[in-house]
Design a protein around this motif. Structure first.
Motif, PDB file in Angstrom:
ATOM      1  N   LEU A   1       8.427 -39.947 -57.873  1.00  0.00           N
ATOM      2  CA  LEU A   1       9.494 -40.786 -57.868  1.00  0.00           C
ATOM      3  C   LEU A   1       9.445 -41.589 -56.318  1.00  0.00           C
ATOM      4  O   LEU A   1       9.695 -42.969 -56.073  1.00  0.00           O
ATOM      5  CB  LEU A   1      10.853 -40.211 -57.916  1.00  0.00           C
ATOM      6  N   GLY A   2       9.162 -40.759 -55.328  1.00  0.00           N
ATOM      7  CA  GLY A   2       8.955 -41.333 -53.836  1.00  0.00           C
ATOM      8  C   GLY A   2       7.766 -42.207 -53.797  1.00  0.00           C
ATOM      9  O   GLY A   2       8.000 -43.252 -53.228  1.00  0.00           O
ATOM     10  N   LEU A   3       6.792 -41.972 -54.451  1.00  0.00           N
ATOM     11  CA  LEU A   3       5.710 -42.807 -54.498  1.00  0.00           C
ATOM     12  C   LEU A   3       5.688 -44.055 -55.176  1.00  0.00           C
ATOM     13  O   LEU A   3       5.531 -45.222 -54.533  1.00  0.00           O
ATOM     14  CB  LEU A   3       4.431 -42.201 -55.316  1.00  0.00           C
ATOM     15  N   ALA A   4       6.535 -44.204 -56.334  1.00  0.00           N
ATOM     16  CA  ALA A   4       6.887 -45.286 -57.147  1.00  0.00           C
ATOM     17  C   ALA A   4       7.895 -46.033 -56.252  1.00  0.00           C
ATOM     18  O   ALA A   4       7.641 -47.293 -56.232  1.00  0.00           O
ATOM     19  CB  ALA A   4       7.643 -44.993 -58.435  1.00  0.00           C
ATOM     20  N   VAL A   5       8.765 -45.536 -55.673  1.00  0.00           N
ATOM     21  CA  VAL A   5       9.649 -46.125 -54.657  1.00  0.00           C
ATOM     22  C   VAL A   5       9.086 -46.837 -53.516  1.00  0.00           C
ATOM     23  O   VAL A   5       9.265 -48.009 -53.191  1.00  0.00           O
ATOM     24  CB  VAL A   5      10.903 -45.413 -54.340  1.00  0.00           C
ATOM     25  N   GLY A   6       8.319 -45.999 -53.041  1.00  0.00           N
ATOM     26  CA  GLY A   6       7.499 -46.417 -51.866  1.00  0.00           C
ATOM     27  C   GLY A   6       6.658 -47.818 -52.226  1.00  0.00           C
ATOM     28  O   GLY A   6       6.444 -48.642 -51.426  1.00  0.00           O
TER      29      GLY A   6
ATOM     30  N   PRO B   1       9.338 -36.283 -50.547  1.00  0.00           N
ATOM     31  CA  PRO B   1       9.659 -37.295 -51.380  1.00  0.00           C
ATOM     32  C   PRO B   1       9.977 -38.648 -50.585  1.00  0.00           C
ATOM     33  O   PRO B   1       9.518 -39.484 -50.780  1.00  0.00           O
ATOM     34  CB  PRO B   1      10.810 -37.126 -52.280  1.00  0.00           C
ATOM     35  N   ILE B   2      11.141 -38.340 -49.816  1.00  0.00           N
ATOM     36  CA  ILE B   2      11.393 -39.490 -48.744  1.00  0.00           C
ATOM     37  C   ILE B   2      10.090 -39.931 -47.978  1.00  0.00           C
ATOM     38  O   ILE B   2       9.740 -41.223 -47.898  1.00  0.00           O
ATOM     39  CB  ILE B   2      12.442 -39.095 -47.947  1.00  0.00           C
ATOM     40  N   GLY B   3       9.458 -38.933 -47.152  1.00  0.00           N
ATOM     41  CA  GLY B   3       8.361 -39.350 -46.457  1.00  0.00           C
ATOM     42  C   GLY B   3       7.330 -39.811 -47.110  1.00  0.00           C
ATOM     43  O   GLY B   3       6.581 -40.720 -46.797  1.00  0.00           O
ATOM     44  N   THR B   4       6.998 -39.447 -48.369  1.00  0.00           N
ATOM     45  CA  THR B   4       6.028 -40.334 -49.468  1.00  0.00           C
ATOM     46  C   THR B   4       6.406 -41.583 -49.591  1.00  0.00           C
ATOM     47  O   THR B   4       5.432 -42.303 -49.516  1.00  0.00           O
ATOM     48  CB  THR B   4       6.023 -39.382 -50.807  1.00  0.00           C
ATOM     49  N   ALA B   5       7.738 -41.762 -49.615  1.00  0.00           N
ATOM     50  CA  ALA B   5       8.136 -43.375 -49.894  1.00  0.00           C
ATOM     51  C   ALA B   5       7.637 -44.069 -48.786  1.00  0.00           C
ATOM     52  O   ALA B   5       7.312 -45.213 -48.915  1.00  0.00           O
ATOM     53  CB  ALA B   5       9.433 -43.384 -50.047  1.00  0.00           C
ATOM     54  N   GLY B   6       8.117 -43.419 -47.666  1.00  0.00           N
ATOM     55  CA  GLY B   6       7.732 -44.263 -46.267  1.00  0.00           C
ATOM     56  C   GLY B   6       6.036 -44.391 -46.062  1.00  0.00           C
ATOM     57  O   GLY B   6       5.688 -45.438 -45.564  1.00  0.00           O
ATOM     58  N   LEU B   7       5.374 -43.531 -46.269  1.00  0.00           N
ATOM     59  CA  LEU B   7       3.972 -43.480 -46.125  1.00  0.00           C
ATOM     60  C   LEU B   7       3.102 -44.477 -46.922  1.00  0.00           C
ATOM     61  O   LEU B   7       2.331 -45.191 -46.629  1.00  0.00           O
ATOM     62  CB  LEU B   7       3.434 -41.991 -46.142  1.00  0.00           C
TER      63      LEU B   7
ATOM     64  N   LYS C   1      18.195 -31.971 -57.771  1.00  0.00           N
ATOM     65  CA  LYS C   1      17.717 -30.693 -58.077  1.00  0.00           C
ATOM     66  C   LYS C   1      17.182 -30.668 -59.555  1.00  0.00           C
ATOM     67  O   LYS C   1      16.818 -29.705 -60.066  1.00  0.00           O
ATOM     68  CB  LYS C   1      18.929 -29.713 -57.756  1.00  0.00           C
ATOM     69  N   ARG C   2      17.691 -31.768 -60.204  1.00  0.00           N
ATOM     70  CA  ARG C   2      17.491 -31.616 -61.741  1.00  0.00           C
ATOM     71  C   ARG C   2      15.992 -32.162 -61.914  1.00  0.00           C
ATOM     72  O   ARG C   2      15.388 -31.975 -63.096  1.00  0.00           O
ATOM     73  CB  ARG C   2      18.471 -32.640 -62.378  1.00  0.00           C
ATOM     74  N   PHE C   3      15.195 -32.546 -60.896  1.00  0.00           N
ATOM     75  CA  PHE C   3      13.919 -32.763 -60.902  1.00  0.00           C
ATOM     76  C   PHE C   3      13.040 -31.995 -60.233  1.00  0.00           C
ATOM     77  O   PHE C   3      13.435 -31.369 -58.956  1.00  0.00           O
ATOM     78  CB  PHE C   3      13.802 -34.262 -60.533  1.00  0.00           C
ATOM     79  N   SER C   4      11.845 -31.833 -60.878  1.00  0.00           N
ATOM     80  CA  SER C   4      10.977 -30.693 -60.209  1.00  0.00           C
ATOM     81  C   SER C   4      10.375 -31.470 -58.803  1.00  0.00           C
ATOM     82  O   SER C   4      10.313 -32.749 -58.863  1.00  0.00           O
ATOM     83  CB  SER C   4       9.762 -30.228 -61.232  1.00  0.00           C
ATOM     84  N   PHE C   5       9.869 -30.717 -58.041  1.00  0.00           N
ATOM     85  CA  PHE C   5       9.272 -30.928 -56.866  1.00  0.00           C
ATOM     86  C   PHE C   5       8.384 -32.192 -57.042  1.00  0.00           C
ATOM     87  O   PHE C   5       8.239 -33.173 -56.301  1.00  0.00           O
ATOM     88  CB  PHE C   5       8.900 -29.822 -55.813  1.00  0.00           C
TER      89      PHE C   5
ATOM     90  N   PRO D   1       3.994 -23.389 -63.494  1.00  0.00           N
ATOM     91  CA  PRO D   1       3.795 -23.919 -61.951  1.00  0.00           C
ATOM     92  C   PRO D   1       5.146 -23.275 -61.490  1.00  0.00           C
ATOM     93  O   PRO D   1       6.303 -23.465 -61.737  1.00  0.00           O
ATOM     94  CB  PRO D   1       3.652 -25.318 -61.803  1.00  0.00           C
ATOM     95  N   GLN D   2       5.017 -22.305 -60.244  1.00  0.00           N
ATOM     96  CA  GLN D   2       5.989 -21.941 -59.247  1.00  0.00           C
ATOM     97  C   GLN D   2       6.799 -23.342 -58.674  1.00  0.00           C
ATOM     98  O   GLN D   2       6.165 -23.904 -58.046  1.00  0.00           O
ATOM     99  CB  GLN D   2       5.489 -20.726 -58.311  1.00  0.00           C
ATOM    100  N   SER D   3       8.171 -23.053 -58.822  1.00  0.00           N
ATOM    101  CA  SER D   3       8.976 -24.141 -58.338  1.00  0.00           C
ATOM    102  C   SER D   3       8.831 -24.073 -56.842  1.00  0.00           C
ATOM    103  O   SER D   3       8.624 -23.040 -56.261  1.00  0.00           O
ATOM    104  CB  SER D   3      10.400 -23.887 -58.475  1.00  0.00           C
ATOM    105  N   LEU D   4       8.492 -25.364 -56.231  1.00  0.00           N
ATOM    106  CA  LEU D   4       8.399 -25.572 -54.877  1.00  0.00           C
ATOM    107  C   LEU D   4       9.640 -25.777 -53.897  1.00  0.00           C
ATOM    108  O   LEU D   4       9.666 -26.217 -52.759  1.00  0.00           O
ATOM    109  CB  LEU D   4       7.151 -26.295 -54.299  1.00  0.00           C
ATOM    110  N   ASP D   5      10.605 -25.920 -54.826  1.00  0.00           N
ATOM    111  CA  ASP D   5      11.865 -26.208 -54.267  1.00  0.00           C
ATOM    112  C   ASP D   5      12.920 -25.222 -53.546  1.00  0.00           C
ATOM    113  O   ASP D   5      13.387 -25.403 -52.754  1.00  0.00           O
ATOM    114  CB  ASP D   5      12.805 -26.564 -55.576  1.00  0.00           C
TER     115      ASP D   5
END
Length: 426
Positions: free
Chosen positions: A12-17, A191-197, A2-6, A409-413
């Motif tokens: 992060l998900g992209l980098a991890v993936g 973010p999890i889906g991004t890592a997988g894709l 929650k400390r990180f923006s969407f 930018p409006q938070s998308l969280d």
């Protein structure tokens, strides 16, 4: 998290993936590659599961409430006009780039091993892509254009019936609110889906497949970047009178998800939220423009890619193209992009272009190996165009909230706003 923006979570998900994908490929870790594949597939499936009820109820409710919207026909006409203009500019630039770099010149490939495309694109696909043969099939196959058609027809019927249709419209509004709430839960998994894709793409294809077709691949990426970073910003600054930098800042989450998911339809829920909550486009208008754009506004898949691919195939097979052929490429790209409605990738649009020019359809088989890598930038370009046009039209019609557009930018969280248009007072 929650400390990180969407947006940062997606990065992060992209980098991890990417890291996990390369690890699976370099060390041949089969279970990791399969896990990444399944995670990405599940995420896209969840998005697609929510798309049919979202599009249907949003369009239906918006059409039924057109009595509250002035100039609806003018809005639709302007949207279509901008779709055509941007498609023409994109395909023209792609043709010019193709003539400059000659992507197929000097390329020696075994064309005897190539097979014609299994899926053939024809002009009848345009009509069949709009008119459903079966209501259930339109939803089960996630054919968004057909779902939009059904929503428009039932919405218009409800508006014509009047008071007797209110119970049905109240049900549609309730379903829309429920779907919006559920979509927020799915988007939190992005973010999890991004890592997988992205991990699956890297582990399965790597980048070495680009070597034999390096010039063509570079041309597709350069062409898409020209549209993304030159054409769209110019239109936004000159005609929209808004900051292109602010636009891309607002649109970044949707563009990033489009890049890794390779699906305009899968990105549709996030595109809808960004259009309204970050770019400040009127909600009623956005409910038409975004679903419509997700099926017909494809500057990457239907303009840049088929133009360069047609030139590539012609050069590989030794076919000389003339001025008339290039005009045909432009015509097919501008008018025929809706033929891809409800189908993934750019295969249908490419076969439509090649068949119109009389080029060998075996050329499609030569490009299939690298298609997933090229599809990333194509889809990001598609979604960017689907975001740009509503901003341009809304700005010209006084339906763009510049305070929202220019705000941080409006938070998308958080959960999306579930307010839907209420019926006009009796």
């Amino acid at each position: 998290m929650k400390r990180f923006s969407f947006s940062l979570q997606l990065l992060l998900g992209l980098a991890v993936g990417v890291a996990l994908g390369f690890a699976a490929k370099i060390w041949d870790v089969a279970w990791l590659s399969e896990t990444l594949k399944q995670v990405g597939s599940i995420f896209v499936q969840l998005l697609k599961l929510a798309v049919p009820p979202l599009v249907f109820t949003a369009v239906l409710v918006s059409v039924a409430n057109l009595r509250n919207v002035n100039g609806a026909a003018r809005l639709a006409s302007k949207t279509l006009l901008w779709f055509l203009i941007t498609a023409f500019v994109s395909v023209s630039l792609a043709i010019g780039l193709g003539l400059l770099i000659n992507p197929g010149q000097g390329v020696t490939l075994d064309t005897s091993a190539a097979k014609p495309a299994d899926t053939q694109g024809t002009w009848l696909d345009f009509v069949t892509g709009i008119l459903p043969t079966n209501v259930v099939t339109a939803f089960t196959e996630v054919n968004v254009l057909q779902i939009v058609f059904l929503g428009v027809v039932l919405g218009a019927a409800a508006m014509a019936v009047g008071e007797k249709a209110e119970p049905f419209l109240n049900l549609a509004r309730s379903v829309l609110e429920l779907v919006q709430k559920a979509l927020w839960w799915v988007l939190r998994l992005a973010p999890i889906g991004t890592a997988g894709l992205i991990g699956k793409a890297v582990s399965t294809y790597g980048w070495e497949l680009l070597a034999p077709l390096a010039k063509f691949s570079a041309g597709v990426y350069i062409g898409c970047f020209v549209v993304l970073l030159a054409v769209y910003p110019t239109l936004l600054a000159v005609w929209g009178k808004v900051s292109p930098i602010t636009f891309f800042r607002n649109a970044w989450p949707a563009l990033e998800l489009a890049f890794v998911s390779r699906s305009s339809v899968g990105t549709l829920p996030l595109t809808q939220r960004v259009t309204v909550e970050r770019n400040g486009v009127d909600r009623d208008y956005a409910s038409f423009a975004v679903p419509f754009g997700a099926t017909t506004k494809m500057d990457g898949c239907a303009s840049v890619y088929p133009a360069l691919a047609a030139i590539f195939v012609a050069q590989v097979f030794g076919v000389q193209l003339g001025v008339g052929d290039y005009l045909l490429i432009a015509f097919v790209s501008v008018v025929g992009s809706a033929a891809t409605a409800g189908l993934t990738g750019a295969t249908v649009m490419l076969t439509l272009t090649l068949s119109t020019l009389g080029l060998p359809l075996e050329g499609v088989g030569l490009l299939l190996a690298i298609d997933p890598i090229l599809d990333m930038i194509r889809t990001a370009t598609n979604v960017a165009g689907q975001l740009v046009v509503p901003v341009l039209v809304a700005r010209s019609e006084g339906r763009l909230d510049t305070a929202v557009f220019n705000a941080p930018p409006q938070s998308l969280d958080r959960a999306p706003e579930t307010r839907v248009p209420e019926p006009a007072a009796a």
